[in-house]
Design a protein around this motif. Structure first.
Motif, PDB file in Angstrom:
ATOM      1  N   TRP A  72      -3.162  -2.682   7.440  1.00 25.39           N
ATOM      2  CA  TRP A  72      -1.742  -2.319   7.457  1.00 25.39           C
ATOM      3  C   TRP A  72      -0.890  -3.449   6.888  1.00 25.39           C
ATOM      4  CZ3 TRP A  72       0.772   1.572  11.039  1.00 25.39           C
ATOM      5  CH2 TRP A  72       2.166   1.551  10.935  1.00 25.39           C
ATOM      6  N   ASN A  78       2.059  -2.966   1.440  1.00 30.28           N
ATOM      7  CA  ASN A  78       1.266  -2.878   2.668  1.00 30.28           C
ATOM      8  C   ASN A  78       0.416  -1.603   2.669  1.00 30.28           C
ATOM      9  OD1 ASN A  78       2.907  -0.721   3.507  1.00 30.28           O
ATOM     10  ND2 ASN A  78       4.205  -2.039   4.749  1.00 30.28           N
ATOM     11  N   GLY A  79      -0.371  -1.451   3.740  1.00 24.68           N
ATOM     12  CA  GLY A  79      -1.291  -0.325   3.803  1.00 24.68           C
ATOM     13  C   GLY A  79      -0.619   1.035   3.824  1.00 24.68           C
ATOM     14  N   VAL A  80       0.531   1.126   4.489  1.00 22.28           N
ATOM     15  CA  VAL A  80       1.249   2.403   4.553  1.00 22.28           C
ATOM     16  C   VAL A  80       1.759   2.797   3.169  1.00 22.28           C
ATOM     17  CG1 VAL A  80       3.287   3.567   5.472  1.00 22.28           C
ATOM     18  CG2 VAL A  80       1.869   2.158   6.980  1.00 22.28           C
ATOM     19  N   MET A  99      -7.045   3.136   8.551  1.00 23.17           N
ATOM     20  CA  MET A  99      -6.124   2.000   8.604  1.00 23.17           C
ATOM     21  C   MET A  99      -6.588   0.979   9.636  1.00 23.17           C
ATOM     22  SD  MET A  99      -3.271   0.998   7.141  1.00 23.17           S
ATOM     23  CE  MET A  99      -2.250   2.410   6.697  1.00 23.17           C
ATOM     24  N   THR A 101      -5.352  -2.061  11.840  1.00 22.25           N
ATOM     25  CA  THR A 101      -4.043  -2.529  12.275  1.00 22.25           C
ATOM     26  C   THR A 101      -4.098  -3.171  13.642  1.00 22.25           C
ATOM     27  OG1 THR A 101      -1.792  -1.820  12.814  1.00 22.25           O
ATOM     28  CG2 THR A 101      -3.539  -0.240  13.205  1.00 22.25           C
ATOM     29  N   ASP A 108       4.326   3.407  15.702  1.00 23.26           N
ATOM     30  CA  ASP A 108       3.705   2.873  14.502  1.00 23.26           C
ATOM     31  C   ASP A 108       2.616   3.819  13.980  1.00 23.26           C
ATOM     32  OD1 ASP A 108       5.209   0.491  14.467  1.00 23.26           O
ATOM     33  OD2 ASP A 108       3.910  -0.364  15.996  1.00 23.26           O
ATOM     34  N   GLY A 112       2.145   5.802  10.260  1.00 24.63           N
ATOM     35  CA  GLY A 112       0.929   5.835   9.474  1.00 24.63           C
ATOM     36  C   GLY A 112       0.435   7.245   9.215  1.00 24.63           C
ATOM     37  N   TYR A 120      -7.541   5.535  12.502  1.00 23.85           N
ATOM     38  CA  TYR A 120      -7.129   4.167  12.801  1.00 23.85           C
ATOM     39  C   TYR A 120      -8.276   3.368  13.386  1.00 23.85           C
ATOM     40  CZ  TYR A 120      -2.097   4.782  12.220  1.00 23.85           C
ATOM     41  OH  TYR A 120      -0.849   4.970  11.698  1.00 23.85           O
TER      42      TYR A 120
END
Length: 335
Positions: A72, A78-80, A99, A101, A108, A112, A120
């Motif tokens: 992330w 960034n990852g998003v 992801m 994170t 949050d 995502g 996640y």
């Protein structure tokens, strides 16, 4: 068996040699990226690495990974944001993303998920959780790709595997190939949206018939357009096809414009503006059978080819028709 028949069903050919799934790890922390890469390689995956979102986009364009494990928090993109960029491009829109994170707050995760993240991993994570999530996400994505978006039924590769599994298990089984007669006339007169309604109606009728017949399990597949496949026990063929034909013809009548349904045909214009009569749709069904006293098969292509051959026989008959191959032979080479 002619070579032309095998070419007709080339999409159902032998499984290509399977390469390991390719996974892209995107993380600016080289220690974490190295840990993830090492464990994925130990599990048999091929792995690529990128240190940030921009590098990841370049790698993806060149190599087309099967899954991306993305951190992330990275400098720059960034990852998003990377995930949003992937979802916005047609060629990468279905790439599954896991992801990494440190964020564990619900808000949050919602951010995502809205960006298109598939799963996640909250730091710190252990190896078993990493591998489990990668395996599950890859499997879900493969199953999604193999399902027809119109009918929800599995497609060519899944059909091929199911036939292969039946061969390996031994015993008796039947493979049926279903085609809607004069389906092109429906598309020509009413358009593709109405044509899709005929296809989904057939899928519903098949599901209903399977539910009515009950065990043993019957497999249904949609291999494209108006072509369907079923795999069942030999004694289930006639109950399944009889119920399907009856229900589908009734459903199809309701999908035609009332005047066309009442007179029993539609008028299809040709290139010169002339109108030709096309009868209402029916079903042609060809069936190949592996039985103790009949044929045995060792190649899924041959089973489908025999069913396709019998479907052509069914098409030569008036109305809905089921043609079952009852020839006796010792194996694939005796056709």
């Amino acid at each position: 068996m002619s070579t032309d028949m095998v070419r007709d069903i080339g999409d159902l050919g032998p499984e290509p040699e399977q390469r390991p799934d390719l996974i892209l790890v995107v993380d600016d922390d080289q220690d974490i990226a190295g840990f993830v890469e090492f464990n994925l390689k130990m599990e048999g995956y091929d792995v690529l690495r990128a240190a940030d979102g921009e590098e990841a986009l370049r790698v993806i364009q060149d190599r087309r990974p099967d899954l991306a494990v993305v951190d992330w928090m990275m400098p720059g993109m960034n990852g998003v944001e990377l995930t949003r960029r992937l979802r916005a491009e047609p060629l990468t829109s279905t790439l599954p993303v896991i992801m990494l994170t440190a964020k564990s707050m619900t808000a949050d995760k919602v951010v995502g998920l809205r960006s298109g993240v598939d799963d996640y991993l909250v730091k710190p994570f252990d190896t078993f959780e990493l591998l489990a999530r990668v395996t599950n996400t890859l499997q879900r994505n493969k199953e999604f790709r193999e399902v027809s978006p119109l009918t929800g039924l599995p497609g060519n590769s899944r059909v091929r595997r199911e036939i292969h599994d039946r061969m390996r298990a031994g015993g008796e089984y039947s493979v049926g190939y279903i085609d809607i007669d004069r389906f092109k006339s429906v598309n020509d007169v009413y358009g593709f949206d109405r044509g899709d309604e005929f296809i989904t109606a057939l899928a519903r009728c098949l599901h209903k018939a399977v539910t009515t017949i009950g065990p043993p399990s019957i497999f249904l597949g949609h291999i494209g357009g108006d072509d369907f496949v079923f795999i069942c026990a030999p004694d289930q063929v006639l109950p399944l096809t009889k119920r399907t034909v009856t229900d589908f013809e009734q459903a199809a009548d309701r999908l035609y414009d009332p005047g066309d349904a009442e007179r029993g045909y539609i008028e299809v214009p040709d290139r010169r503006g002339n109108k030709n009569k096309a009868a209402l749709v029916t079903l042609s069904i060809g069936v190949a059978q592996a039985t103790v006293e009949g044929r045995t098969f060792t190649d899924p292509r041959v089973v489908i080819a025999v069913a396709s051959e019998m479907k052509k026989v069914a098409k030569s008959q008036p109305g809905s028709y089921v043609a079952i191959d009852r020839r006796r032979a010792g194996g694939d080479g005796d056709e």
